[in-house]
Write a protein that holds these residues in place. Structure first.
Motif, PDB file in Angstrom:
ATOM      1  N   THR A 293       0.845  -1.189   0.000  1.00  0.00           N
ATOM      2  CA  THR A 293       0.000   0.000   0.000  1.00  0.00           C
ATOM      3  C   THR A 293       0.882   1.243   0.000  1.00  0.00           C
ATOM      4  N   GLN A 294       0.291   2.349  -0.471  1.00  0.00           N
ATOM      5  CA  GLN A 294       1.042   3.609  -0.499  1.00  0.00           C
ATOM      6  C   GLN A 294       1.454   4.011   0.903  1.00  0.00           C
ATOM      7  N   GLN A 295       0.562   3.719   1.865  1.00  0.00           N
ATOM      8  CA  GLN A 295       0.872   4.087   3.245  1.00  0.00           C
ATOM      9  C   GLN A 295       2.146   3.378   3.706  1.00  0.00           C
ATOM     10  N   GLN A 296       2.211   2.085   3.347  1.00  0.00           N
ATOM     11  CA  GLN A 296       3.406   1.319   3.712  1.00  0.00           C
ATOM     12  C   GLN A 296       4.654   1.873   3.053  1.00  0.00           C
ATOM     13  N   ALA A 297       4.531   2.156   1.752  1.00  0.00           N
ATOM     14  CA  ALA A 297       5.694   2.659   1.017  1.00  0.00           C
ATOM     15  C   ALA A 297       6.156   3.969   1.619  1.00  0.00           C
ATOM     16  N   MET A 298       5.178   4.855   1.909  1.00  0.00           N
ATOM     17  CA  MET A 298       5.526   6.147   2.454  1.00  0.00           C
ATOM     18  C   MET A 298       6.196   5.996   3.816  1.00  0.00           C
ATOM     19  N   PHE A 299       5.643   5.099   4.612  1.00  0.00           N
ATOM     20  CA  PHE A 299       6.178   4.897   5.954  1.00  0.00           C
ATOM     21  C   PHE A 299       7.595   4.360   5.906  1.00  0.00           C
ATOM     22  N   THR A 300       7.789   3.363   5.034  1.00  0.00           N
ATOM     23  CA  THR A 300       9.117   2.778   4.934  1.00  0.00           C
ATOM     24  C   THR A 300      10.130   3.839   4.528  1.00  0.00           C
ATOM     25  N   LEU A 301       9.746   4.657   3.531  1.00  0.00           N
ATOM     26  CA  LEU A 301      10.683   5.670   3.054  1.00  0.00           C
ATOM     27  C   LEU A 301      10.900   6.768   4.093  1.00  0.00           C
TER      28      LEU A 301
ATOM     29  N   ARG B  20       3.984  -4.186   9.608  1.00  0.00           N
ATOM     30  CA  ARG B  20       5.201  -3.396   9.402  1.00  0.00           C
ATOM     31  C   ARG B  20       4.938  -1.920   9.686  1.00  0.00           C
ATOM     32  N   SER B  21       3.814  -1.399   9.149  1.00  0.00           N
ATOM     33  CA  SER B  21       3.519   0.007   9.397  1.00  0.00           C
ATOM     34  C   SER B  21       3.334   0.266  10.880  1.00  0.00           C
ATOM     35  N   LEU B  22       2.659  -0.676  11.554  1.00  0.00           N
ATOM     36  CA  LEU B  22       2.454  -0.502  12.989  1.00  0.00           C
ATOM     37  C   LEU B  22       3.791  -0.483  13.712  1.00  0.00           C
ATOM     38  N   LEU B  23       4.654  -1.391  13.296  1.00  0.00           N
ATOM     39  CA  LEU B  23       5.973  -1.453  13.926  1.00  0.00           C
ATOM     40  C   LEU B  23       6.728  -0.146  13.708  1.00  0.00           C
ATOM     41  N   VAL B  24       6.657   0.342  12.462  1.00  0.00           N
ATOM     42  CA  VAL B  24       7.327   1.607  12.169  1.00  0.00           C
ATOM     43  C   VAL B  24       6.749   2.711  13.044  1.00  0.00           C
ATOM     44  N   ALA B  25       5.409   2.738  13.144  1.00  0.00           N
ATOM     45  CA  ALA B  25       4.767   3.795  13.926  1.00  0.00           C
ATOM     46  C   ALA B  25       5.187   3.741  15.381  1.00  0.00           C
ATOM     47  N   LEU B  26       5.508   2.553  15.863  1.00  0.00           N
ATOM     48  CA  LEU B  26       5.888   2.447  17.272  1.00  0.00           C
ATOM     49  C   LEU B  26       7.399   2.530  17.492  1.00  0.00           C
ATOM     50  N   LEU B 211      -0.828  12.835  10.015  1.00  0.00           N
ATOM     51  CA  LEU B 211      -0.433  12.038   8.857  1.00  0.00           C
ATOM     52  C   LEU B 211      -1.252  10.749   8.754  1.00  0.00           C
ATOM     53  N   LEU B 212      -1.275   9.975   9.832  1.00  0.00           N
ATOM     54  CA  LEU B 212      -1.911   8.658   9.741  1.00  0.00           C
ATOM     55  C   LEU B 212      -3.404   8.764   9.548  1.00  0.00           C
ATOM     56  N   THR B 213      -4.068   9.649  10.297  1.00  0.00           N
ATOM     57  CA  THR B 213      -5.526   9.706  10.148  1.00  0.00           C
ATOM     58  C   THR B 213      -5.901  10.205   8.767  1.00  0.00           C
ATOM     59  N   SER B 214      -5.202  11.228   8.268  1.00  0.00           N
ATOM     60  CA  SER B 214      -5.614  11.744   6.962  1.00  0.00           C
ATOM     61  C   SER B 214      -5.380  10.694   5.889  1.00  0.00           C
ATOM     62  N   ILE B 215      -4.296   9.931   6.015  1.00  0.00           N
ATOM     63  CA  ILE B 215      -4.043   8.912   4.995  1.00  0.00           C
ATOM     64  C   ILE B 215      -5.040   7.766   5.092  1.00  0.00           C
ATOM     65  N   PRO B 246      -8.449   4.280  16.788  1.00  0.00           N
ATOM     66  CA  PRO B 246      -7.226   3.465  16.911  1.00  0.00           C
ATOM     67  C   PRO B 246      -5.955   4.295  16.778  1.00  0.00           C
ATOM     68  N   TYR B 247      -6.000   5.337  15.928  1.00  0.00           N
ATOM     69  CA  TYR B 247      -4.801   6.152  15.749  1.00  0.00           C
ATOM     70  C   TYR B 247      -4.506   6.986  16.989  1.00  0.00           C
ATOM     71  N   LEU B 248      -5.613   7.388  17.674  1.00  0.00           N
ATOM     72  CA  LEU B 248      -5.428   8.076  18.950  1.00  0.00           C
ATOM     73  C   LEU B 248      -4.639   7.202  19.910  1.00  0.00           C
ATOM     74  N   LEU B 249      -5.029   5.926  19.955  1.00  0.00           N
ATOM     75  CA  LEU B 249      -4.330   4.998  20.851  1.00  0.00           C
ATOM     76  C   LEU B 249      -2.859   4.895  20.476  1.00  0.00           C
ATOM     77  N   ILE B 250      -2.578   4.792  19.176  1.00  0.00           N
ATOM     78  CA  ILE B 250      -1.184   4.693  18.736  1.00  0.00           C
ATOM     79  C   ILE B 250      -0.419   5.940  19.153  1.00  0.00           C
ATOM     80  N   ALA B 251      -1.065   7.106  18.966  1.00  0.00           N
ATOM     81  CA  ALA B 251      -0.388   8.359  19.303  1.00  0.00           C
ATOM     82  C   ALA B 251      -0.066   8.419  20.791  1.00  0.00           C
ATOM     83  N   ILE B 252      -1.037   7.999  21.617  1.00  0.00           N
ATOM     84  CA  ILE B 252      -0.799   8.036  23.061  1.00  0.00           C
ATOM     85  C   ILE B 252       0.319   7.072  23.434  1.00  0.00           C
ATOM     86  N   ALA B 253       0.284   5.877  22.816  1.00  0.00           N
ATOM     87  CA  ALA B 253       1.340   4.900  23.099  1.00  0.00           C
ATOM     88  C   ALA B 253       2.706   5.465  22.714  1.00  0.00           C
ATOM     89  N   ASP B 254       2.751   6.164  21.579  1.00  0.00           N
ATOM     90  CA  ASP B 254       4.021   6.745  21.135  1.00  0.00           C
ATOM     91  C   ASP B 254       4.525   7.792  22.116  1.00  0.00           C
TER      92      ASP B 254
END
Lengths: 381, 389
Positions: A293-301, B20-26, B211-215, B246-254
């Motif tokens: 997904t674009q979100q993934q790509a953006m995040f990775t980059l 992966r995205s979740l991991l990156v976010a955390l 970023l996350l919510t708008s996307i 859910p993004y609120l929760l991620i933000a608070i955790a961060d």
């Protein structure tokens, strides 16, 4: 040659698709300008308008001279007047002042007697001078250190008998190369040029490929007679062109608007960008092959970029980092590009000076780009 | 409420499907703290200094030895002629070169001592150039690569301090006429991490929320699933709240993660109350969320949402709010722009609570509350009309 024939058509298709999204024009033109102006004007750490709260309990001509020395400097400005020693700390806690100065009773007498002694050459040389209290808000660590040093310097200057301090034989004379007025902007703006090229080429390439996958048009392209190599060329060339346009735009703004020197050769800068694009386009492609997904790509980059920017020496010099992190910076392509761009802009560096950077980027680019192509083929086939 | 929870659960599943995205976010915020904590440092550690000794006497060699003994200086080699200096700078071999001119040794024998004050370098430089006698042959020269202006200024003051220390060997000046007793409050060691970590909380909350919510919302628009959800009896407000929860929760955790890493790795103090911090942070979180929602009502594609989130929220938060660059040194149009950025109000609060221990921020709190109400109301209204149309 046969293999190259369809490439202009794919490039044209890609451009048409890009500019159908009106906002992209904004991304390509507006975002670099915003970055240039924001960083160019806001990103300086010069010491200005430091509010000083002063408590003068001496009320002598000497203490008033000290207060004047603070207020007439171009760094300190008068803060709220302090009425008691308790105010000095209270103002700092409430952020009404950044520095507070306490001139205790007896200051004038002590400095006057010191001046007499140094004139006549009599008296105890070891006797302590007049004490002045300086309290500094340490919240902003880098400003606080400099404000403290400057305040201490003003105090020792104000109390010195005229002409005493400057005749020391070891006083060194210094000269600054390349940026004699020490404008921090001149160093910052070439760094932003690197950021702009990186974001346009890396981030947009990655997202463009994944976008086709996400909305399902990548499959349609695959059933067409295009080979994966042609597909990659078509996907990366438009962003390389956009990156070059932005490089030219940013360089023009830097030289014409911010009045930056441009000591080196524009061709060398372009050559550096070409080698560097191999790295960033490769990274964009690589991120697209590992993302669905674009979100993934953006995040990775983004994840990569945030670290790469910090470790490139963009804000803070690499020599100040702890040794472990300093070693890590050798793996950061931005580090080399920063050196090339700043070298060409400010130092008039030539290829003979910059070849290690070119070699490092070229090597990285080859490895990353071929890895990306290999993964891309595998996913397409 | 049930529908809201259902939407939230759906969004949570979306997030979990992409570990992966979740991991990156955390992981990203925690890694940012460590890197910024170590990486943003104006303290010199490894200054490559070149030496040109034109005097070649016992005295000059002694001076060089004493200067090179400073722990922040790295001996980057000798050079033989002045013509070699500039090419070496272009290659970035040195950051500074110290030149000991001929006649240094003789002049030192005749002098009794040295005093060089340590203060703002630019001013010392102006002063020393104005008042130094031209005939003084013993002057050591410091040639500094000025391309990186702010580092160059620090390099100069460090080198002057090292020279002053090295010059002491010859003789000691008398006691100074004034004795400034400097005390630095709140961060006496001048640890940059204590300054950066609270600021990172502000940056990361905006990054995650806007970023996350708008996307997440524009993705449903782009892939066309938004219509499918809308054909269900879910109301727009429920949809929005469910999607952002859910993004609120991620933000608070961060935020908690950042603070924990800051405390454990960098010993960032907490002098105020956690309750006050949580309360004000919640206000700020609502503002960030409002921004994210507003962006998603404007943007049609993820790419646009990302760019707007980047340019309209993250960049200003990093540059204009006082996160690293002091507010006072910006020109007034940027200061005016900075005043509409939520982090400009949140940063003094979180730094104040953690570093100075002040508990009460009526002005900043009121501004944040006003922003939150305005942005949330605006975005939910826009959202409703867009969806029904």
């Amino acid at each position: 040659m046969q293999a190259l024939r369809p490439i202009p058509f794919i490039v044209r298709k890609e451009f048409r698709q890009l500019f159908r999204d009106r906002a992209l024009v904004g991304i390509v033109v507006f975002v670099p300008l915003v970055q240039l102006f924001l960083f160019g004007y806001a990103a300086n750490t010069d010491l200005v308008d430091v509010r000083v709260a002063l408590l003068d309990q001496d009320r002598s001509p000497e203490s008033r001279a000290l207060a004047d020395a603070f207020y007439s400097s171009d760094v300190f400005v008068p803060g709220p007047p302090a009425a008691s020693p308790g105010d000095l700390e209270r103002f700092l806690v409430q952020r009404e002042a950044d520095v507070s100065i306490w001139i205790p009773p007896g200051y004038g007498e002590r400095t006057a007697s010191f001046a007499r002694r140094s004139l006549t050459g009599t008296g105890d040389r070891g006797e302590a001078g007049a004490q002045v209290g300086v309290l500094v808000d340490g919240t902003n660590s880098s400003l606080a250190g400099r404000a403290a040093a400057y305040a201490a310097w003003i105090i020792s200057q104000a109390a010195s008998p005229p002409g005493a301090a400057q005749t020391a034989p070891l006083a060194a004379r210094s000269r600054f190369f390349y940026n004699p007025e020490l404008r921090s902007r001149d160093y910052m703006v070439p760094g932003i040029v690197v950021l702009i090229v990186t974001i346009i080429s890396g981030l947009l390439t990655g997202m463009a490929v994944v976008r086709e996958r996400e909305i399902g048009t990548l499959e349609q392209l695959m059933v067409s007679p295009l080979t994966p190599g042609q597909l990659i060329a078509g996907k990366t060339i438009p962003f390389a062109i956009l990156a070059f346009l932005d490089l030219a735009l940013a360089t023009l703004v830097a030289v014409l608007w911010f009045r930056l020197p441009f000591e080196g050769s524009a061709w060398l800068l372009a050559a550096g960008a070409l080698v560097y694009l191999l790295v960033t386009l490769g990274l964009g492609l690589l991120a697209s092959t590992v993302s669905s997904t674009q979100q993934q790509a953006m995040f990775t980059l983004w994840f990569f970029l945030i670290f790469a920017i910090l470790m490139s020496g963009f804000f803070y010099p690499i020599e100040n980092m702890p040794p472990g992190i300093r070693w890590l910076t050798y793996a950061d392509p931005l580090r080399y590009m920063m050196k090339i761009v700043r070298g060409v802009f400010l130092r008039g560096a030539t290829f003979a000076d910059l070849w290690p950077q070119f070699a490092a980027l070229g090597g990285m680019g080859l490895v990353i780009f071929s890895a990306a192509v290999w993964r891309f083929r595998k996913r397409v086939a | 409420m049930k529908r809201l929870l259902a939407i939230a659960r759906k969004e949570l599943r979306h997030i979990l499907r992409d570990p992966r995205s979740l991991l990156v976010a955390l992981v990203m915020p925690a890694a940012m703290v460590v890197l910024y904590g170590y990486g943003i440092d104006t303290e010199l550690r490894d200054l490559p200094l070149g030496i040109l000794d034109e005097d070649r006497t016992e005295a000059s060699r002694a001076l060089i030895r004493r200067v090179l003994a400073s722990e922040f200086i790295r001996d980057a080699g000798r050079i033989e002629r002045r013509a070699e200096i500039e090419p070496a700078f272009r290659r970035e071999r040195f950051r500074a070169v110290m030149v000991v001119p001929p006649g240094y040794g003789e002049a030192e024998l005749g002098s009794s001592g040295a005093r060089v004050s340590r203060a703002d370098p630019a001013r010392i430089q102006a002063l020393s150039q104005a008042s130094l006698p031209a005939s003084n042959q013993a002057q050591v020269q410091l040639l500094i690569d000025g391309a990186d202006a702010s580092t160059a200024a620090i390099v100069e003051s460090y080198l002057r301090a090292a020279l002053a220390g090295a010059g002491r060997g010859a003789g000691e000046a008398g006691a100074p006429p004034a004795d400034p007793r400097v005390r630095i409050l709140f961060n006496p060691e001048l640890e940059s991490a204590h300054f950066i970590v609270p600021g990172l909380v502000a940056v990361i909350l905006i990054m995650i929320c806007a970023l996350l919510t708008s996307i997440a919302i524009t993705r449903e628009k782009e892939t066309g699933t938004m219509e499918q959800v809308l054909t269900t009896p879910v109301r727009p407000a429920q949809l929005v709240l469910g999607k952002v929860a859910p993004y609120l929760l991620i933000a608070i955790a961060d935020a908690i993660l950042v603070l924990a890493v800051g405390r454990i790795v960098f010993h960032v103090p907490m002098r105020g109350s956690w309750g006050a911090l949580a309360g004000y942070s919640f206000l700020y979180l609502m503002v960030a969320l409002g921004l994210g929602l507003l962006i998603s009502t404007v943007a049609r594609s993820q790419r646009v949402a990302m760019t707007v989130a980047l340019v309209a929220t993250m960049l200003p938060t990093i540059i204009l709010s006082g996160f690293v660059f002091p507010f006072a040194s910006m020109p007034w149009p940027l200061q005016a722009l900075g005043r509409v950025i939520p982090a400009t109000y949140y940063l003094p609060i979180i730094r104040g609570i953690m570093l100075t221990g002040r508990a009460w921020y009526p002005l900043e709190g009121a501004v944040l509350a006003g922003m939150a109400v305005l942005l949330l109301a605006l975005s939910i209204r826009r959202f409703g009309t867009r969806l029904e149309a």
